[in-house]
Design an enzyme around this catalytic site. Structure first.
Site, PDB file in Angstrom:
ATOM      1  N   GLU A 278      -0.022   2.547   5.464  1.00  0.00           N
ATOM      2  CA  GLU A 278       0.513   1.620   6.461  1.00  0.00           C
ATOM      3  C   GLU A 278      -0.047   1.859   7.849  1.00  0.00           C
ATOM      4  OE1 GLU A 278       4.784   1.628   6.439  1.00  0.00           O
ATOM      5  OE2 GLU A 278       4.764   1.933   4.274  1.00  0.00           O
TER       6      GLU A 278
ATOM      7  N   CYS B 181       8.356   4.955   9.045  1.00  0.00           N
ATOM      8  CA  CYS B 181       7.339   5.617   8.230  1.00  0.00           C
ATOM      9  C   CYS B 181       7.462   5.401   6.735  1.00  0.00           C
ATOM     10  CB  CYS B 181       7.416   7.112   8.480  1.00  0.00           C
ATOM     11  SG  CYS B 181       7.544   7.470  10.195  1.00  0.00           S
TER      12      CYS B 181
HETATM   13  N1  SAH Z   1       3.433  14.312   9.961  1.00  0.00           N
HETATM   14  C1  SAH Z   1       3.472  13.995  11.346  1.00  0.00           C
HETATM   15  C2  SAH Z   1       3.264  12.539  11.679  1.00  0.00           C
HETATM   16  C3  SAH Z   1       3.931  11.491  10.842  1.00  0.00           C
HETATM   17  S1  SAH Z   1       5.612  11.055  11.070  1.00  0.00           S
HETATM   18  C4  SAH Z   1       4.734  14.509  11.970  1.00  0.00           C
HETATM   19  O1  SAH Z   1       5.572  15.037  11.264  1.00  0.00           O
HETATM   20  O2  SAH Z   1       4.878  14.425  13.174  1.00  0.00           O
HETATM   21  C5  SAH Z   1       5.797  10.360  12.657  1.00  0.00           C
HETATM   22  C6  SAH Z   1       7.166  10.640  13.275  1.00  0.00           C
HETATM   23  O3  SAH Z   1       8.218   9.857  12.661  1.00  0.00           O
HETATM   24  C7  SAH Z   1       7.586  12.090  13.117  1.00  0.00           C
HETATM   25  O4  SAH Z   1       8.187  12.519  14.298  1.00  0.00           O
HETATM   26  C8  SAH Z   1       8.597  11.984  12.000  1.00  0.00           C
HETATM   27  O5  SAH Z   1       9.415  13.123  11.998  1.00  0.00           O
HETATM   28  C9  SAH Z   1       9.291  10.697  12.335  1.00  0.00           C
HETATM   29  N2  SAH Z   1      10.066  10.109  11.249  1.00  0.00           N
HETATM   30  C10 SAH Z   1       9.806  10.127   9.927  1.00  0.00           C
HETATM   31  N3  SAH Z   1      10.769   9.464   9.242  1.00  0.00           N
HETATM   32  C11 SAH Z   1      11.640   9.026  10.151  1.00  0.00           C
HETATM   33  C12 SAH Z   1      12.859   8.273  10.065  1.00  0.00           C
HETATM   34  N4  SAH Z   1      13.334   7.874   8.903  1.00  0.00           N
HETATM   35  N5  SAH Z   1      13.497   7.987  11.220  1.00  0.00           N
HETATM   36  C13 SAH Z   1      13.013   8.406  12.411  1.00  0.00           C
HETATM   37  N6  SAH Z   1      11.872   9.094  12.559  1.00  0.00           N
HETATM   38  C14 SAH Z   1      11.208   9.421  11.435  1.00  0.00           C
END
Ligand code: SAH
Length: 365
Positions: free
Chosen positions: A90, A347
């Site tokens: 995505e 995400c």
């Molecule tokens: N692996 C990396 C980048 C991808 S996720 C990381 O962990 O930073 C991008 C951001 O979205 C991260 O801060 C992650 O913790 C957050 N994220 C993932 N799922 C989420 C959700 N359901 N609600 C809010 N933030 C979320």
């Protein structure tokens, strides 16, 4: 296997052109076309016979848009990008006052296992190559161009082309778990003959892989480092993030200080507020104490509840209370603007729902 041209540096492109029996200047021409998002058929300064031959040997654009959803609320576009091997990832395109920002994926899936994240539910399928990451940016640029001039007409002089100006590595995947390809991608972004995107406009988000954060600090790239902290202490962090068992918060903050010292750039901490886990006033105070004196900013995100996970987001009141405490404690913080709420902006959600709903046929929706 066909050569993926979006992943080649200018020098590699010249070598490839030579290996096809072409003079070096062809390599330069092809590099410029590729970075403008062109397919072989559009490379008008190449003889037609050559274009056909090259199309048999190489892939010009490894990423195509399978599906796009435009938010009625704010125009944010969510893409499902198709890769050559049938996998998909995505991307999200957001229009801000300063330009177009594209959130890209760095892996198909993810192996970090964060409990709140939809990208990680089935683990990591594979890393994306540098050429595929660049391919996501080029696909979004093509989308903007075609939207502006339907039918691929020429760009009009009084309407400058719209292009991605900012890139965030925050889609599916852990960028620092795919270190070498991500570095190659960043260097391709700033190629003068390519799209020439300043790395000051790039943010990389990590769940906190300490050795790679330190390595990144030494790359001399002005990228903004974002760290998914999501907790004021390791005990809480371990409840949702398995990586917390490998690296402690003090180790992560040390690596952040090193990053700030080396790059002169502030670090951004992401904090997804989750009901009953990390969102109380006590946690806000603890977070403030943890970050005091650091050149940083906190981005608060109300957790976006994912169908498969039993974690809940928080009310508006909880967000304001958390923010107020950080402000009282003089910690720079904002609530992240939620964009594309109506198009499964969170995400991994679009990919999952699309796969679950029986997938998509080629050609899109
Ligand atoms: N692996 C990396 C980048 C991808 S996720 C990381 O962990 O930073 C991008 C951001 O979205 C991260 O801060 C992650 O913790 C957050 N994220 C993932 N799922 C989420 C959700 N359901 N609600 C809010 N933030 C979320």
């Amino acid at each position: 296997m066909k050569t993926e041209l979006t992943g080649l540096t200018p020098a590699e492109m010249t070598d490839w052109a030579k290996s096809c029996g072409l003079p070096a200047f062809r390599g330069k021409q092809i590099f410029q076309w590729i970075h403008r998002g062109a397919d072989f058929a559009e490379m008008s300064n190449l003889p037609a016979g050559l274009r056909e031959r090259l199309a048999g040997e190489a892939v010009a654009q490894p990423v195509r848009i399978l599906l796009e959803r435009v938010s009625k609320l704010d125009g944010t576009v969510k893409f499902l990008f198709g890769l050559q091997d049938g996998n998909c990832v995505e991307g999200v395109l957001m229009h801000y006052h300063y330009g177009f920002s594209l959130c890209i994926s760095t892996q198909v899936g993810c192996r970090m296992g964060c409990r709140f994240c939809a990208s990680t539910l089935e683990g990591c399928v594979r890393n994306l190559s540098a050429g595929e990451m660049l391919g996501e940016v080029l696909a979004a640029n093509r989308y903007l161009r075609d939207r502006r001039t339907p039918g691929n007409g020429p760009e009009s002089p009084d309407s400058p082309p719209e292009r991605v100006s900012h890139v965030v590595l925050m889609g599916s995947g852990e960028p620092l778990d795919n270190y070498d390809q991500v570095m190659k991608f960043l260097r391709l972004l700033k190629e003068p003959e390519g799209i020439l995107l300043s790395l000051r406009n790039v943010s990389l988000s990590t769940c906190g892989l300490v050795p790679e954060m330190r390595r990144l600090a030494e790359e001399n790239l002005p990228v903004t480092l974002c760290v998914s902290l999501h907790a004021p202490n390791d005990e809480i962090r371990r409840k949702t993030m398995p990586i917390a068992n490998r690296y402690s918060i003090p180790e992560i903050l040390d690596a952040c200080r090193y990053y700030i010292q080396r790059t002169g750039r502030r670090v951004i901490f992401e904090y997804a507020l989750t009901e009953g886990i990390n969102s109380g006033e006590a946690e806000a105070r603890e977070l403030a104490a943890l970050l005091r004196g650091m050149q940083c900013h906190v981005n608060l995100i109300p957790l976006n509840a994912v169908r498969e996970r039993n974690l809940q987001g928080v009310t508006e009141k909880t967000v304001s209370r958390f923010l107020r405490v950080l402000e009282e404690e003089h910690i720079s913080a904002t609530r992240r603007r939620e964009m594309g709420d109506d198009i499964e902006g969170a995400c991994g959600q679009l990919r999952r729902t699309t796969l679950q709903d029986g997938g998509i046929s080629s050609g899109g929706a």
